[in-house]
Design a protein around this motif. Structure first.
Motif, short mmCIF file in Angstrom:
data_model
loop_
_atom_site.label_atom_id
_atom_site.label_comp_id
_atom_site.label_asym_id
_atom_site.label_seq_id
_atom_site.Cartn_x
_atom_site.Cartn_y
_atom_site.Cartn_z
N TRP A 163 65.46 56.59 89.23
CA TRP A 163 64.85 57.02 90.44
C TRP A 163 65.53 56.63 91.77
O TRP A 163 65.15 57.17 92.62
CB TRP A 163 63.17 56.37 90.30
CG TRP A 163 62.47 56.99 89.45
CD1 TRP A 163 61.96 56.84 88.37
CD2 TRP A 163 61.81 58.47 89.80
NE1 TRP A 163 60.89 57.84 87.80
CE2 TRP A 163 61.05 58.92 88.57
CE3 TRP A 163 62.11 59.17 90.92
CZ2 TRP A 163 60.36 60.10 88.74
CZ3 TRP A 163 61.34 60.50 91.00
CH2 TRP A 163 60.55 60.65 89.75
N VAL A 164 66.02 55.39 91.66
CA VAL A 164 67.05 54.78 92.74
C VAL A 164 67.97 55.98 93.14
O VAL A 164 68.13 56.22 94.21
CB VAL A 164 67.53 53.66 92.34
CG1 VAL A 164 68.68 53.31 93.64
CG2 VAL A 164 66.74 52.51 92.16
N ILE A 165 68.73 56.51 92.03
CA ILE A 165 69.76 57.79 92.25
C ILE A 165 69.14 58.89 92.78
O ILE A 165 69.50 59.66 93.82
CB ILE A 165 70.47 57.96 90.92
CG1 ILE A 165 71.43 56.83 90.46
CG2 ILE A 165 71.34 59.32 91.06
CD1 ILE A 165 71.89 56.97 89.08
N LEU A 166 68.02 59.09 92.30
CA LEU A 166 67.14 60.29 92.63
C LEU A 166 66.62 60.15 94.25
O LEU A 166 66.89 61.33 95.06
CB LEU A 166 65.89 60.64 91.79
CG LEU A 166 65.41 62.12 91.96
CD1 LEU A 166 66.59 62.87 91.34
CD2 LEU A 166 64.21 62.22 90.97
N VAL A 167 66.35 59.20 94.84
CA VAL A 167 65.88 58.90 96.03
C VAL A 167 67.06 59.01 97.00
O VAL A 167 67.17 59.67 97.92
CB VAL A 167 65.26 57.56 96.30
CG1 VAL A 167 64.94 57.14 97.70
CG2 VAL A 167 63.82 57.44 95.43
N LEU A 168 68.34 58.50 96.47
CA LEU A 168 69.43 58.36 97.17
C LEU A 168 69.94 59.83 97.35
O LEU A 168 70.43 60.13 98.34
CB LEU A 168 70.68 57.59 96.58
CG LEU A 168 70.40 55.94 96.55
CD1 LEU A 168 71.39 55.32 95.60
CD2 LEU A 168 70.29 55.37 97.94
N ILE A 169 69.85 60.44 96.39
CA ILE A 169 70.45 62.33 96.51
C ILE A 169 69.39 62.79 97.36
O ILE A 169 70.04 63.59 98.23
CB ILE A 169 70.09 62.60 95.11
CG1 ILE A 169 71.25 62.31 94.14
CG2 ILE A 169 70.25 64.41 95.09
CD1 ILE A 169 71.07 62.74 92.65
N GLN A 170 68.17 62.51 97.30
CA GLN A 170 67.23 63.47 98.24
C GLN A 170 67.42 62.96 99.71
O GLN A 170 67.79 63.87 100.76
CB GLN A 170 65.64 62.82 98.03
CG GLN A 170 64.73 63.92 98.77
CD GLN A 170 64.74 65.19 98.28
OE1 GLN A 170 64.04 65.49 97.30
NE2 GLN A 170 65.53 66.07 99.05
N ILE A 171 67.81 61.37 99.96
CA ILE A 171 68.03 61.04 101.49
C ILE A 171 69.45 61.82 101.89
O ILE A 171 69.72 62.47 103.05
CB ILE A 171 68.20 59.59 101.53
CG1 ILE A 171 66.59 59.17 101.35
CG2 ILE A 171 68.68 59.21 103.14
CD1 ILE A 171 66.83 57.67 101.09
N GLY A 172 70.40 61.65 100.94
CA GLY A 172 71.77 62.05 101.30
C GLY A 172 71.67 63.75 101.34
O GLY A 172 72.58 64.42 102.18
N GLY A 173 70.98 64.29 100.64
CA GLY A 173 71.17 65.99 100.61
C GLY A 173 70.47 66.33 101.88
O GLY A 173 71.12 67.23 102.72
N ILE A 174 69.17 65.95 102.12
CA ILE A 174 68.63 66.36 103.30
C ILE A 174 69.19 65.79 104.71
O ILE A 174 69.34 66.65 105.70
CB ILE A 174 66.93 66.06 103.31
CG1 ILE A 174 66.42 66.79 102.17
CG2 ILE A 174 66.38 66.29 104.74
CD1 ILE A 174 64.87 66.53 102.00
N GLY A 175 69.89 64.62 104.58
CA GLY A 175 70.66 64.24 105.73
C GLY A 175 69.70 62.89 106.33
O GLY A 175 68.45 62.82 106.43
#
Length: 429
Positions: free
Chosen positions: A59-71
């Motif tokens: 879930w930590v990785i998933l949140v980082l991906i979402q923040i990084g992907g959207i910007g």
């Protein structure tokens, strides 16, 4: 600074014993590498995500991906809107650069669309993946895997939970999984500006120049990439095996699409011929489109460079795309971005060639994959030295920010030119 803060915060969370399946603390450099790869939506990993990290770590990785992907700036603006805080002019100007917009008009409205499109596409992808995973696992695991893979693949992050670094190799002949995955990669690689244009086509009744270029160049790269990979690997039994022609076309198409910055693969890249691997490096260097979740020099930059070459060959002064002339500033920017990116990849490759014991093509592949935030690997990442990991972290970070963003942030601010130098003549070529 925003991306740096998110990365370090993510690294601290991934260092916690509860983030690993074994209950042991992860070293800082490995946690930092994973956090950078997730935030920069790359997908290069030193540990297998599915087996090494716990549910909390996932879930930590998933949140980082979402923040990084959207910007980062988009997420910051979203929280400001939720808190009903007014977006200042300075914040709008930063957001304009973050989203690659020509003006600050309608930026907040665009942010709302970005969030809406991302959540809508990810939700549909999660449902489609869950339906497929229900045939392989119980419904709880299917939902969990469906949500994770939908967010990861749409954001072109390349993280997966299949285990043993297999990526999607177990689904190479599964048409359903291939189509859903390719759809998410392509939509994520288009960029939110293009998605907004596609959504409003009924009202506008025509596409902008940017959308036309992105759609045409993406189609050209995907089709030509599929054809070339198919021709190079058709007789390679180690990569394509003894599969039928339909299966080989499907594998070729998926590999061509995933170089847009997807990071997942349905075959072992290391079994490809060197010519194919080098061609994939070229595709990864071009990357996705501006304002998207992908990296690379971007499809529009590639289009401008090709247009400039054709204009020079034809003896024309102007670069014309779809019967519209491009400002000279855009051509200069495309050349600057490309040369800057070549320089960064060359620097990263030289550093890795100094610190790592591997074939040159493997090192070049890994460096380009990191800079293009693609996440495809030929197996070098898991064997990197401490210095090698720092080099890849640097490449991923610069690749996600974009070279011009870093240059504008650290370089001197341009002032008004009070004079022009006399024109000089020099032989070129």
């Amino acid at each position: 600074m925003g991306f740096g803060f998110i990365i370090f915060a993510g690294a601290q969370l991934l260092r916690l014993p509860m983030a690993s399946e074994s209950g042991q603390s992860t070293s800082f450099i490995d946690a930092l590498f994973t956090a950078t790869s997730a935030t920069c939506v790359t997908g290069l990993v030193v540990f297998d995500t599915g087996t090494y990290f716990s549910t909390f770590g996932h879930w930590v990785i998933l949140v980082l991906i979402q923040i990084g992907g959207i910007g980062f700036m988009t997420m910051a603006t979203l929280f400001a809107l939720i808190l009903r805080r007014r977006i200042s002019l300075k914040e709008r100007l930063i957001l304009q650069e973050s989203l690659n917009q020509g003006s600050i008009e309608g930026l907040v409205r665009l942010v709302r669309k970005v969030i809406l499109f991302a959540l809508a596409i990810e939700s549909v992808g999660a449902v489609l993946f869950t339906i497929r995973f229900m045939f392989d696992m119980n419904i709880g695991q299917a939902i969990y895997h469906g949500v994770f893979h939908s967010i990861s693949i749409f954001n072109n992050a390349g993280f997966d939970l299949t285990g043993d670094f297999r990526s999607l190799t177990g689904y190479s002949s599964d048409l359903y999984m291939n189509v859903v995955s390719m759809g998410l990669i392509i939509l994520g690689g288009f960029g939110f500006i293009v998605l907004a244009d596609l959504f409003e086509i009924r009202r506008k009744r025509k596409f902008s120049l940017h959308t036309k270029v992105v759609l045409s160049v993406t189609a050209l790269l995907v089709v030509s990439g599929t054809l070339i990979i198919f021709l190079f690997e058709f007789t390679n039994g180690r990569s394509f095996g003894n599969n039928g022609i339909g299966h080989k076309i499907l594998i070729s198409l998926f590999q061509s699409v995933t170089t847009r910055s997807g990071g997942v693969t349905t075959v072992d890249i290391t079994e490809f011929r060197q010519a194919t691997q080098f061609f994939i490096i070229i595709l990864m260097f071009i990357g996705a489109s501006p304002g998207s979740t992908g990296g690379g020099i971007k499809t529009t930059t590639f289009a401008v460079l090709v247009g400039a070459v054709l204009a020079m060959i034809r003896g024309k002064e102007d670069v014309v795309l779809f019967r519209l002339r491009l400002a000279q500033e855009r051509v200069y920017k495309a050349v600057t971005v490309t040369l800057f990116c070549i320089g960064i990849v060359m620097l990263g490759t030289m550093l890795l060639a100094t610190t790592e014991d591997a074939a040159f093509l493997t090192i070049l592949f890994e460096a380009t994959s990191a800079f293009g935030t693609v996440g495809l690997s030929m197996g070098l990442t898991g064997e990197l030295s401490f210095t090698g990991k720092l080099t890849i972290i640097f490449l991923m970070f610069i690749g996600r920010l974009g070279p011009l963003t870093l240059t504008y942030a650290l370089g001197p601010k341009p002032g008004r030119m009070l004079y022009r130098h006399a024109e000089g003549k020099m032989i070129i070529g």
